[in-house]
Design a protein around this motif. Structure first.
Motif, mmCIF file in Angstrom:
data_model
loop_
_atom_site.group_PDB
_atom_site.id
_atom_site.type_symbol
_atom_site.label_atom_id
_atom_site.label_comp_id
_atom_site.label_asym_id
_atom_site.label_seq_id
_atom_site.Cartn_x
_atom_site.Cartn_y
_atom_site.Cartn_z
ATOM 1 N N PHE A 28 2.846 23.810 -28.544
ATOM 2 C CA PHE A 28 3.633 24.959 -29.014
ATOM 3 C C PHE A 28 5.034 25.061 -28.428
ATOM 4 C CE2 PHE A 28 -0.680 27.325 -29.098
ATOM 5 C CZ PHE A 28 -0.968 26.822 -30.359
ATOM 6 N N ILE A 29 5.934 25.540 -29.282
ATOM 7 C CA ILE A 29 7.208 26.098 -28.817
ATOM 8 C C ILE A 29 7.186 27.571 -29.253
ATOM 9 C CG2 ILE A 29 9.723 26.071 -29.017
ATOM 10 C CD1 ILE A 29 9.571 23.087 -29.584
ATOM 11 N N PHE A 30 7.392 28.466 -28.296
ATOM 12 C CA PHE A 30 7.280 29.903 -28.554
ATOM 13 C C PHE A 30 8.682 30.497 -28.759
ATOM 14 C CE2 PHE A 30 5.584 34.131 -26.533
ATOM 15 C CZ PHE A 30 5.429 34.687 -27.801
ATOM 16 N N PRO A 31 8.996 30.992 -29.962
ATOM 17 C CA PRO A 31 10.307 31.606 -30.188
ATOM 18 C C PRO A 31 10.381 32.987 -29.526
ATOM 19 C CG PRO A 31 9.266 30.948 -32.279
ATOM 20 C CD PRO A 31 8.211 30.929 -31.211
ATOM 21 N N LEU A 32 11.507 33.249 -28.856
ATOM 22 C CA LEU A 32 11.708 34.530 -28.167
ATOM 23 C C LEU A 32 13.053 35.121 -28.588
ATOM 24 C CD1 LEU A 32 10.722 33.381 -24.549
ATOM 25 C CD2 LEU A 32 9.303 34.755 -26.102
ATOM 26 N N PHE A 33 13.112 36.457 -28.662
ATOM 27 C CA PHE A 33 14.346 37.132 -29.073
ATOM 28 C C PHE A 33 14.960 37.858 -27.883
ATOM 29 C CE2 PHE A 33 11.616 37.454 -33.052
ATOM 30 C CZ PHE A 33 12.216 36.377 -33.680
ATOM 31 N N LEU A 34 16.191 37.486 -27.543
ATOM 32 C CA LEU A 34 16.866 38.032 -26.358
ATOM 33 C C LEU A 34 17.812 39.179 -26.717
ATOM 34 C CD1 LEU A 34 17.613 37.511 -23.247
ATOM 35 C CD2 LEU A 34 19.660 36.420 -24.205
ATOM 36 N N LEU A 35 17.643 40.313 -26.006
ATOM 37 C CA LEU A 35 18.569 41.444 -26.135
ATOM 38 C C LEU A 35 19.614 41.369 -25.035
ATOM 39 C CD1 LEU A 35 16.204 44.515 -26.684
ATOM 40 C CD2 LEU A 35 17.827 43.591 -28.346
ATOM 41 N N GLU A 36 20.783 41.922 -25.329
ATOM 42 C CA GLU A 36 21.798 42.046 -24.279
ATOM 43 C C GLU A 36 21.272 43.031 -23.225
ATOM 44 O OE1 GLU A 36 25.582 43.674 -25.565
ATOM 45 O OE2 GLU A 36 26.608 42.658 -23.913
ATOM 46 N N GLY A 37 21.606 42.803 -21.961
ATOM 47 C CA GLY A 37 21.156 43.712 -20.905
ATOM 48 C C GLY A 37 19.779 43.320 -20.415
ATOM 49 N N GLY A 38 19.264 44.053 -19.431
ATOM 50 C CA GLY A 38 18.046 43.606 -18.782
ATOM 51 C C GLY A 38 16.773 44.290 -19.198
ATOM 52 N N ASN A 39 16.853 45.609 -19.448
ATOM 53 C CA ASN A 39 15.627 46.393 -19.387
ATOM 54 C C ASN A 39 14.980 46.818 -20.692
ATOM 55 O OD1 ASN A 39 14.865 46.534 -16.664
ATOM 56 N ND2 ASN A 39 16.796 47.619 -16.293
ATOM 57 N N ASP A 40 15.598 46.473 -21.801
ATOM 58 C CA ASP A 40 15.027 46.941 -23.064
ATOM 59 C C ASP A 40 13.919 46.022 -23.543
ATOM 60 O OD1 ASP A 40 16.645 49.110 -23.105
ATOM 61 O OD2 ASP A 40 18.181 48.170 -24.366
ATOM 62 N N PHE A 73 9.967 26.988 -25.086
ATOM 63 C CA PHE A 73 10.445 28.244 -25.655
ATOM 64 C C PHE A 73 11.729 27.995 -26.453
ATOM 65 C CE2 PHE A 73 8.232 28.744 -21.690
ATOM 66 C CZ PHE A 73 7.284 29.715 -21.977
ATOM 67 N N ASP A 74 11.873 28.738 -27.540
ATOM 68 C CA ASP A 74 13.102 28.693 -28.333
ATOM 69 C C ASP A 74 13.725 30.084 -28.244
ATOM 70 O OD1 ASP A 74 15.112 28.103 -30.101
ATOM 71 O OD2 ASP A 74 13.801 27.570 -31.776
ATOM 72 N N ILE A 309 4.368 22.639 -32.998
ATOM 73 C CA ILE A 309 4.521 23.803 -33.871
ATOM 74 C C ILE A 309 5.347 24.874 -33.166
ATOM 75 C CG2 ILE A 309 3.313 25.525 -35.275
ATOM 76 C CD1 ILE A 309 0.763 23.868 -35.030
ATOM 77 N N LEU A 310 6.402 25.318 -33.824
ATOM 78 C CA LEU A 310 7.086 26.511 -33.347
ATOM 79 C C LEU A 310 6.337 27.689 -33.941
ATOM 80 C CD1 LEU A 310 9.527 24.235 -34.088
ATOM 81 C CD2 LEU A 310 10.812 25.969 -32.842
ATOM 82 N N THR A 311 5.775 28.539 -33.088
ATOM 83 C CA THR A 311 4.925 29.592 -33.623
ATOM 84 C C THR A 311 4.945 30.861 -32.775
ATOM 85 O OG1 THR A 311 2.685 30.197 -34.319
ATOM 86 C CG2 THR A 311 2.837 28.624 -32.492
ATOM 87 N N TYR A 312 4.986 32.000 -33.458
ATOM 88 C CA TYR A 312 4.927 33.308 -32.789
ATOM 89 C C TYR A 312 3.520 33.608 -32.301
ATOM 90 C CZ TYR A 312 9.422 33.574 -35.084
ATOM 91 O OH TYR A 312 10.691 33.283 -35.502
ATOM 92 N N HIS A 313 2.550 32.798 -32.704
ATOM 93 C CA HIS A 313 1.169 32.989 -32.248
ATOM 94 C C HIS A 313 0.937 32.364 -30.871
ATOM 95 C CE1 HIS A 313 0.005 34.270 -36.277
ATOM 96 N NE2 HIS A 313 0.341 33.128 -36.807
ATOM 97 N N ALA A 314 1.931 31.655 -30.334
ATOM 98 C CA ALA A 314 1.682 30.801 -29.158
ATOM 99 C C ALA A 314 0.972 31.532 -28.023
ATOM 100 C CB ALA A 314 3.001 30.206 -28.661
#
Ligand code: PBG
Length: 320
Positions: A28-40, A73-74, A309-314
């Motif tokens: 697996f490659i696990f896609p991750l979504f990054l927000l600006e800043g640290g705590n959200d 991770f992606d 597989i790139l997957t959100y199920h990872a």
């Protein structure tokens, strides 16, 4: 009758012995979504269980996943509207929050594989993967920006660059830029056969990156076409890609099989946001058993020929 295939299905133990395909967290490659800043930490409405994460949360998430055996991770940035412009200048700004976060992630987890996306859409006020002029998506002008973007990510220590834009000639262009700057070791996972699919909807919600006008059909492939994927795969191979990717995955198993049968490079499949959302929605209604359909989906993608597989199920698969 002396040929009885059911003999090889008669017990759990025998079924294990003859099982042809195996899925593991190594795939697996696990896609991750990054927000600006640290705590959200904000859940994506159309992807229950998937969050947009500030850097502190993302570091924790990666640490948890590593303990579960997910090691690749992606990382995609959620770019606030006021940073976007028509030439995607933030995509190659080494002081942007994304690049800073990538450097931090690589320094905290040097052994994890970190992949990034190379395309303009998160940074482009037009929402397209290329530069837009008079309603047209420009190819060669876009390559210049992709080169700068890839270089800026490579300078953060990224392991795999993932050109996802479907511009012609991008793999060769990016390879040349990387090599000219001493980044021979950085891999390229080309989005080789990326279709103009409606299954990307939830991802565009997560990144707020839907095109402002028009669609992506002049660069992403027509879902009706299978053999056209061979043209793209020939080019990507010749241009120096290290992996060939098919996207989406579950609705395009025939294309995965076609590439696996015809090429020696590893084949990646991107089990996309809409495919994830379907399983989640049906299971929330009590219509499908989530754990079972998830495992069956991932197994089918591997059986078709995907090496990874790139997957959100990872993470959920790893927790099973
Ligand atoms: C950006 C990109 C997209 C996805 C990955 N990179 C969206 C698009 O091309 O519109 C989709 C991923 C998913 O749906 O999970 N070029």
């Amino acid at each position: 009758m002396n040929i009885r295939p059911r003999r090889n299905r008669k017990s759990e133990s025998i079924r294990k012995l003859v099982q042809e395909t195996h899925v593991s967290t190594n795939d697996f490659i696990f896609p991750l979504f990054l927000l600006e800043g640290g705590n959200d930490k904000v859940e994506v409405d159309s992807m229950p269980g998937i969050y947009r994460l500030g850097l502190d949360h993302m570091l924790k998430e990666i640490e948890e996943c590593l303990k579960l055996g997910v090691h690749a991770f992606d990382v995609f940035p959620v770019v606030p509207e006021h940073y976007k412009d028509t030439t995607a200048t933030k995509s190659y700004d080494s002081n942007f929050f994304y690049q800073k976060a990538l450097r931090r992630i690589k320094s905290e987890f040097p052994d994890a594989t970190i992949m990034t996306d190379v395309a303009l859409d998160p940074y482009n006020s037009d929402g397209h993967d290329g530069i837009v002029k008079d309603g047209k998506i420009l190819n060669d002008e876009t390559l210049e920006v992709l080169g700068k973007q890839a270089l800026s990510q490579a300078e953060c220590g990224i392991d795999i660059i993932g050109p996802s834009d479907m511009m012609d000639g991008r793999v060769e262009y990016i390879r040349d830029v990387l090599d000219a700057h001493g980044h021979q070791e950085v891999s390229i996972m080309s989005y080789t056969a990326k279709y103009a699919s409606a299954f990307y909807g939830p991802f565009r919600d997560a990144l707020d990156s839907a095109p402002k006008a028009g669609d992506k059909k002049t660069y992403q492939m027509n879902p009706a076409n299978q053999h056209e994927a061979l043209i793209e795969a020939d080019l990507d191979t010749a241009e120096g890609a290290d992996f060939l990717m098919v996207k989406p995955a579950f609705a395009y198993l025939d294309v995965i099989k076609l590439l696996k049968d015809n090429y020696s490079l590893p084949i990646a499949a991107y089990n996309v946001s809409g495919e994830y959302a379907m399983l989640k929605a049906a299971s929330q209604k009590g219509w499908l058993d989530y754990d079972k359909v998830m495992a069956e989906t991932l197994m089918s993608i591997k059986r078709a020929g995907a090496d990874l597989i790139l997957t959100y199920h990872a993470k959920e698969f790893a927790q099973l």
